[in-house]
Design a protein around this motif. Sequence first.
Motif, PDB file in Angstrom:
ATOM      1  N   TYR A  29     -16.796  -5.713  45.235  1.00  8.19           N
ATOM      2  CA  TYR A  29     -15.617  -6.007  46.047  1.00  8.19           C
ATOM      3  C   TYR A  29     -15.679  -7.405  46.660  1.00  8.19           C
ATOM      4  O   TYR A  29     -14.662  -8.063  46.824  1.00  8.19           O
ATOM      5  CB  TYR A  29     -15.399  -4.937  47.117  1.00  8.19           C
ATOM      6  CG  TYR A  29     -14.534  -3.820  46.588  1.00  8.19           C
ATOM      7  CD1 TYR A  29     -13.151  -3.910  46.623  1.00  8.19           C
ATOM      8  CD2 TYR A  29     -15.090  -2.704  45.989  1.00  8.19           C
ATOM      9  CE1 TYR A  29     -12.353  -2.909  46.107  1.00  8.19           C
ATOM     10  CE2 TYR A  29     -14.295  -1.699  45.468  1.00  8.19           C
ATOM     11  CZ  TYR A  29     -12.925  -1.805  45.533  1.00  8.19           C
ATOM     12  OH  TYR A  29     -12.130  -0.820  45.010  1.00  8.19           O
ATOM     13  N   PHE A  78      -5.739  -7.225  48.057  1.00  7.59           N
ATOM     14  CA  PHE A  78      -7.064  -6.617  48.142  1.00  7.59           C
ATOM     15  C   PHE A  78      -6.981  -5.207  48.729  1.00  7.59           C
ATOM     16  O   PHE A  78      -7.648  -4.289  48.244  1.00  7.59           O
ATOM     17  CB  PHE A  78      -7.986  -7.490  48.989  1.00  7.59           C
ATOM     18  CG  PHE A  78      -9.394  -7.007  48.998  1.00  7.59           C
ATOM     19  CD1 PHE A  78     -10.198  -7.156  47.884  1.00  7.59           C
ATOM     20  CD2 PHE A  78      -9.926  -6.387  50.104  1.00  7.59           C
ATOM     21  CE1 PHE A  78     -11.505  -6.700  47.876  1.00  7.59           C
ATOM     22  CE2 PHE A  78     -11.232  -5.931  50.111  1.00  7.59           C
ATOM     23  CZ  PHE A  78     -12.021  -6.088  48.997  1.00  7.59           C
ATOM     24  N   SER A  81      -6.124  -2.582  46.204  1.00  2.37           N
ATOM     25  CA  SER A  81      -7.224  -2.147  45.340  1.00  2.37           C
ATOM     26  C   SER A  81      -8.113  -1.120  46.056  1.00  2.37           C
ATOM     27  O   SER A  81      -8.622  -0.199  45.430  1.00  2.37           O
ATOM     28  CB  SER A  81      -8.045  -3.334  44.854  1.00  2.37           C
ATOM     29  OG  SER A  81      -8.726  -3.936  45.920  1.00  2.37           O
ATOM     30  N   LEU A  82      -8.260  -1.251  47.370  1.00  3.51           N
ATOM     31  CA  LEU A  82      -9.043  -0.277  48.131  1.00  3.51           C
ATOM     32  C   LEU A  82      -8.335   1.078  48.199  1.00  3.51           C
ATOM     33  O   LEU A  82      -8.977   2.125  48.173  1.00  3.51           O
ATOM     34  CB  LEU A  82      -9.309  -0.784  49.549  1.00  3.51           C
ATOM     35  CG  LEU A  82     -10.339  -1.895  49.696  1.00  3.51           C
ATOM     36  CD1 LEU A  82     -10.350  -2.406  51.119  1.00  3.51           C
ATOM     37  CD2 LEU A  82     -11.716  -1.418  49.295  1.00  3.51           C
ATOM     38  N   ASP A  85      -9.178   3.255  45.189  1.00  2.00           N
ATOM     39  CA  ASP A  85     -10.582   3.546  44.919  1.00  2.00           C
ATOM     40  C   ASP A  85     -10.901   4.945  45.469  1.00  2.00           C
ATOM     41  O   ASP A  85     -10.781   5.185  46.671  1.00  2.00           O
ATOM     42  CB  ASP A  85     -11.470   2.490  45.568  1.00  2.00           C
ATOM     43  CG  ASP A  85     -12.927   2.611  45.173  1.00  2.00           C
ATOM     44  OD1 ASP A  85     -13.383   3.747  44.901  1.00  2.00           O
ATOM     45  OD2 ASP A  85     -13.603   1.578  45.135  1.00  2.00           O
TER      46      ASP A  85
END
Length: 99
Positions: A29, A78, A81-82, A85
């Motif tokens: 990351y 960003f 993308s978290l 996950d």
Amino acid sequence: MSAIIKYEMMILLTEEFNDSELKTWAFNYAKGLRKLNASEISVISRGKRDLAYLIKNQKRGNFIQINFASIPKYVDTFSNSLKFDSNVLRFLILKKKLI
């Protein structure tokens, strides 16, 4: 062009990671942040802790703190993308206030 702002991010991960897997996850990351032109990146493991209540049926979690400087539009990219996950239980991104 937007100004660069310093951020602090706290990420709560599932407890299934061992130390080397946790370092690999955080490093990947951090590389992702670097690809988004972030600078001053530092990763701090805050350890495995008991949670006050169940989050996605988890009683414990690993806490990771990532400090970085970036342009605001890249922070949204960003954080998306978290969100996707499956190892991330929760995360919070804060702007650091300069005194």
